[in-house]
Scaffold this motif. Structure first.
Motif, short mmCIF file in Angstrom:
data_model
loop_
_atom_site.label_atom_id
_atom_site.label_comp_id
_atom_site.label_asym_id
_atom_site.label_seq_id
_atom_site.Cartn_x
_atom_site.Cartn_y
_atom_site.Cartn_z
N ARG A 243 8.15 12.76 -49.93
CA ARG A 243 6.95 13.54 -50.20
C ARG A 243 6.25 13.83 -48.88
N VAL A 244 5.60 14.98 -48.81
CA VAL A 244 4.85 15.35 -47.62
C VAL A 244 3.45 15.77 -48.03
N MET A 245 2.51 15.57 -47.11
CA MET A 245 1.13 16.03 -47.28
C MET A 245 0.94 17.24 -46.38
N ILE A 246 0.36 18.29 -46.93
CA ILE A 246 0.12 19.51 -46.15
C ILE A 246 -1.33 19.90 -46.33
N VAL A 247 -1.97 20.34 -45.24
CA VAL A 247 -3.40 20.65 -45.23
C VAL A 247 -3.63 21.96 -44.50
N ALA A 248 -4.51 22.80 -45.06
CA ALA A 248 -4.94 24.02 -44.39
C ALA A 248 -6.46 24.05 -44.40
N ILE A 249 -7.04 23.76 -43.26
CA ILE A 249 -8.50 23.80 -43.13
C ILE A 249 -8.92 25.10 -42.45
N SER A 250 -8.26 25.42 -41.34
CA SER A 250 -8.60 26.66 -40.63
C SER A 250 -7.73 27.81 -41.14
N ASN A 251 -8.18 29.04 -40.87
CA ASN A 251 -7.39 30.21 -41.24
C ASN A 251 -6.06 30.24 -40.49
N ARG A 252 -6.06 29.75 -39.27
CA ARG A 252 -4.81 29.71 -38.50
C ARG A 252 -3.79 28.81 -39.19
N GLN A 253 -4.24 27.66 -39.67
CA GLN A 253 -3.32 26.76 -40.38
C GLN A 253 -2.85 27.38 -41.69
N TRP A 254 -3.75 28.07 -42.37
CA TRP A 254 -3.39 28.73 -43.62
C TRP A 254 -2.33 29.80 -43.39
N ARG A 255 -2.50 30.62 -42.38
CA ARG A 255 -1.53 31.68 -42.09
C ARG A 255 -0.19 31.09 -41.65
N ALA A 256 -0.24 29.97 -40.94
CA ALA A 256 1.00 29.34 -40.49
C ALA A 256 1.86 28.89 -41.67
N ILE A 257 1.21 28.41 -42.74
CA ILE A 257 1.97 27.99 -43.93
C ILE A 257 2.73 29.17 -44.51
N GLY A 258 2.05 30.30 -44.66
CA GLY A 258 2.72 31.48 -45.20
C GLY A 258 3.84 31.96 -44.31
N LEU A 304 13.33 16.54 -46.02
CA LEU A 304 12.27 16.21 -45.08
C LEU A 304 12.63 16.58 -43.65
N ALA A 305 13.86 16.29 -43.21
CA ALA A 305 14.23 16.57 -41.83
C ALA A 305 14.14 18.05 -41.51
N GLU A 306 14.53 18.88 -42.46
CA GLU A 306 14.47 20.32 -42.24
C GLU A 306 13.02 20.81 -42.22
N ILE A 307 12.20 20.24 -43.08
CA ILE A 307 10.77 20.59 -43.07
C ILE A 307 10.15 20.23 -41.73
N ALA A 308 10.50 19.07 -41.21
CA ALA A 308 9.98 18.65 -39.91
C ALA A 308 10.40 19.62 -38.82
N ARG A 309 11.65 20.06 -38.88
CA ARG A 309 12.14 21.01 -37.86
C ARG A 309 11.42 22.34 -37.96
N LEU A 310 11.22 22.84 -39.17
CA LEU A 310 10.57 24.13 -39.36
C LEU A 310 9.09 24.08 -39.00
N PHE A 311 8.45 22.96 -39.26
CA PHE A 311 7.01 22.85 -39.02
C PHE A 311 6.67 22.55 -37.56
N GLU A 312 7.64 22.06 -36.80
CA GLU A 312 7.36 21.67 -35.42
C GLU A 312 6.84 22.85 -34.60
#
Length: 409
Positions: A243-258, A304-312
């Motif tokens: 399981r992973v926790m994901i947070v979007a507080i700023s607009n920059r973080q929100w756009r990065a998720i998309g 999880l490993a792929e998520i970590a690679r994509l999010f880095e």
């Protein structure tokens, strides 16, 4: 270079978490913290978890970098030695000594009135339970603070295992001690500083806005599982059962998720459909269930490993859920790759990974972590150094059962 608190001497008479954390923080910053315990150890000396040899990993974890003196505190002779250690001046005339930190009942010989009669500029930091002086511990304070009823997913309250108020109180004690010491340097005045564990918790509740939310809005935060209150944040299961926790507080973080998930267009459709502004934290909070429904299949397809690679390097705020074993085995932040950590040889435990103080000063090298002492390890050295007792006098105290040296297992 000298450590930030080098030269400061503090005597600690304590048990459990709050005061020991305060003392350890000061010790790791260079203060000479002398912990006085009754012979055989205080009530916390053998608290779980234990090493195979029976040494408390809890006690050793909370008393790193201190010196240990063991005295018969139930006898007048032991109390007199403790008083002398608390009130003794330092080599420069007393400005860096005469400080007591305690969370034990401070009455009789250990009261501020009794001790300050021997040293008028005494500084005493004292932790109590409730503001009226009645008893309380982290668990009883936390149950009343509102957080357990806002934790979990249903009506039954859920206690967290982190002793948050003890930890916060320990850091308040360290801050209060340094504030009182600064006052004494300025005007020569000693004082007693009293901190209530309940006040620490309830001040935090108010500082975070929950008291005002009730008063102004009539709102009581409900339990929401792992969702972030007032913004978008929640946990998602991955393809490999993590399981992973994901947070979007700023607009920059929100756009990065998309952008990283390739779901920017689908996420953008949620705003008009629900008539909310996804460029605001509140709008994303109101639309959290729809956002989660769009994102959940993506996380379910990726391990999880792929998520970590994509999010880095993407700017996304996220973190994996880990148990303590995964934290130690997999997370480089809890390893010697982090300059806060180093391996130490802890008596009664063996070679373990231990942290120094989390603070990093640009003008002072971060000190290496120092093991906790064996109970009574420094009794003789402290009595000779601070009180000037001879080896013969110290030997007589040992023979009389007033002083004890290091406990051998």
């Amino acid at each position: 270079m000298a450590a930030p608190l080098s030269g400061l001497r503090v005597v600690e008479v304590s048990a459990f978490i709050a005061a020991p954390i305060g003392g350890m923080t000061l010790a790791q910053l260079g203060a000479d913290v002398i912990r006085i315990d009754p012979i055989g150890g205080n009530i916390d000396y053998r608290r779980w978890p234990l090493s195979p040899e029976g040494t408390s990993l809890y006690w050793t974890g909370l008393n790193k970098a201190k010196r240990s003196v063991a005295l018969a505190l139930n006898r007048p002779e032991g109390q007199e030695i403790a008083r002398a250690l608390i009130c003794a001046p330092d080599e420069k005339g007393g400005e860096d000594a005469g400080i007591l930190l305690t969370n034990l009942p401070a009455s009789g010989w250990m009261s501020h009135a009794a001790l300050s009669a021997h040293r008028p500029d005494l500084i005493m930091l004292r932790l109590i339970g409730n503001p009226d002086g009645s008893g309380a511990v982290d668990y009883t304070v936390n149950s009343a603070a509102g957080f357990p009823t806002a934790t979990g997913r249903g009506e039954e309250p859920v206690n967290h295992v982190l002793p948050a108020w003890d930890i916060a109180a320990g850091l308040y004690l360290a801050t209060g001690l340094l504030s009182a010491e600064r006052t004494r340097r300025r005007d020569g005045r000693g004082q007693e500083v009293v901190l209530s564990l309940a006040d620490v918790a309830f001040a935090s509740v108010a500082n975070l806005g929950y008291v005002a939310d009730v008063q102004v809005n009539g709102a009581v935060r409900p339990p929401m599982g792992n969702e972030l209150y007032g913004a978008f944040g929640r946990d998602f299961p991955t393809a490999d059962g993590r399981r992973v926790m994901i947070v979007a507080i700023s607009n920059r973080q929100w756009r990065a998720i998309g952008k990283v998930t390739g779901l920017a267009e689908k996420l953008a459709m949620i705003g008009p459909m629900l008539d909310v502004n996804l460029d605001e934290e509140g709008g994303r909070y109101e639309a959290r269930h729809a956002i989660a429904a769009v994102l959940a299949p993506w996380f379910a397809r990726h391990p999880l490993a792929e998520i970590a690679r994509l999010f880095e390097g993407s700017g996304i705020l996220w973190g994996p859920y880990q148990d303590f074993g995964q934290l130690v085995r997999e997370d480089p932040r809890v390893s010697t790759a982090n300059p806060m950590f180093a391996e130490i040889d802890q008596p009664g435990v063996g070679r373990i990974l231990a942290p120094a103080v989390p603070l990093a000063f640009s003008g002072t090298p971060r000190p290496e972590p120092t093991p906790a002492p064996r109970l009574g390890e420094h009794s003789d050295a402290v009595l000779a150094e601070v009180l000037g007792l001879s080896a013969a006098a110290i030997g007589k105290l040992h023979d009389a059962g007033i002083v004890a040296g290091p406990e051998e297992r």
